[in-house]
Design a protein around this motif. Structure first.
Motif, mmCIF file in Angstrom:
data_model
loop_
_atom_site.group_PDB
_atom_site.id
_atom_site.type_symbol
_atom_site.label_atom_id
_atom_site.label_comp_id
_atom_site.label_asym_id
_atom_site.label_seq_id
_atom_site.Cartn_x
_atom_site.Cartn_y
_atom_site.Cartn_z
ATOM 1 N N ARG A 9 37.222 44.114 46.876
ATOM 2 C CA ARG A 9 36.905 42.712 47.150
ATOM 3 C C ARG A 9 37.295 41.828 45.969
ATOM 4 N NH1 ARG A 9 31.024 41.415 49.164
ATOM 5 N NH2 ARG A 9 31.805 42.895 50.686
ATOM 6 N N GLY A 10 37.101 42.321 44.743
ATOM 7 C CA GLY A 10 37.462 41.550 43.555
ATOM 8 C C GLY A 10 38.955 41.278 43.466
ATOM 9 N N GLU A 11 39.761 42.277 43.809
ATOM 10 C CA GLU A 11 41.215 42.086 43.780
ATOM 11 C C GLU A 11 41.659 41.066 44.824
ATOM 12 O OE1 GLU A 11 42.780 46.426 42.251
ATOM 13 O OE2 GLU A 11 42.286 46.158 44.365
ATOM 14 N N ILE A 12 41.049 41.109 45.983
ATOM 15 C CA ILE A 12 41.396 40.149 47.038
ATOM 16 C C ILE A 12 41.006 38.734 46.622
ATOM 17 C CG2 ILE A 12 40.880 39.458 49.410
ATOM 18 C CD1 ILE A 12 40.618 42.492 50.023
ATOM 19 N N ILE A 13 39.851 38.588 45.990
ATOM 20 C CA ILE A 13 39.410 37.266 45.530
ATOM 21 C C ILE A 13 40.327 36.745 44.429
ATOM 22 C CG2 ILE A 13 37.555 36.062 44.298
ATOM 23 C CD1 ILE A 13 35.595 37.829 45.918
ATOM 24 N N LEU A 49 45.561 37.065 34.676
ATOM 25 C CA LEU A 49 45.044 37.840 33.547
ATOM 26 C C LEU A 49 43.852 38.693 33.972
ATOM 27 C CD1 LEU A 49 45.280 35.294 30.596
ATOM 28 C CD2 LEU A 49 46.600 37.375 30.921
ATOM 29 N N GLY A 50 42.999 38.140 34.818
ATOM 30 C CA GLY A 50 41.879 38.910 35.331
ATOM 31 C C GLY A 50 42.339 40.092 36.152
ATOM 32 N N PHE A 51 43.367 39.884 36.952
ATOM 33 C CA PHE A 51 43.905 40.973 37.751
ATOM 34 C C PHE A 51 44.547 42.026 36.858
ATOM 35 C CE2 PHE A 51 47.010 43.011 40.561
ATOM 36 C CZ PHE A 51 46.184 43.345 41.621
ATOM 37 N N ALA A 52 45.249 41.604 35.822
ATOM 38 C CA ALA A 52 45.900 42.550 34.916
ATOM 39 C C ALA A 52 44.873 43.368 34.143
ATOM 40 C CB ALA A 52 46.818 41.801 33.945
#
Length: 57
Positions: A9-13, A49-52
């Motif tokens: 869910r975090g990656e999708i957001i 950056l959050g995704f990385a």
């Protein structure tokens, strides 16, 4: 072969936030608003950056 990957869910957001940043950037160019562009770049950069950082775990 199954190439589908399950996303959390975090990656999708984070992906949705990055898309919103790009959309906001397009509107900033249309409206010629430098503050809207700065906000859009900050949102997009923060999401990427959050995704990385999340992906490096």
């Amino acid at each position: 072969m199954n190439y589908s990957m399950e996303r959390s869910r975090g990656e999708i957001i984070l992906f949705a936030v990055a898309i919103f940043g790009v959309w906001l950037s397009i509107w900033a160019m249309i409206l010629v608003s430098k503050w809207l562009e700065v906000t859009a770049v900050a949102i997009t950069l923060g999401a990427l950056l959050g995704f990385a950082c999340r992906d490096s775990d």
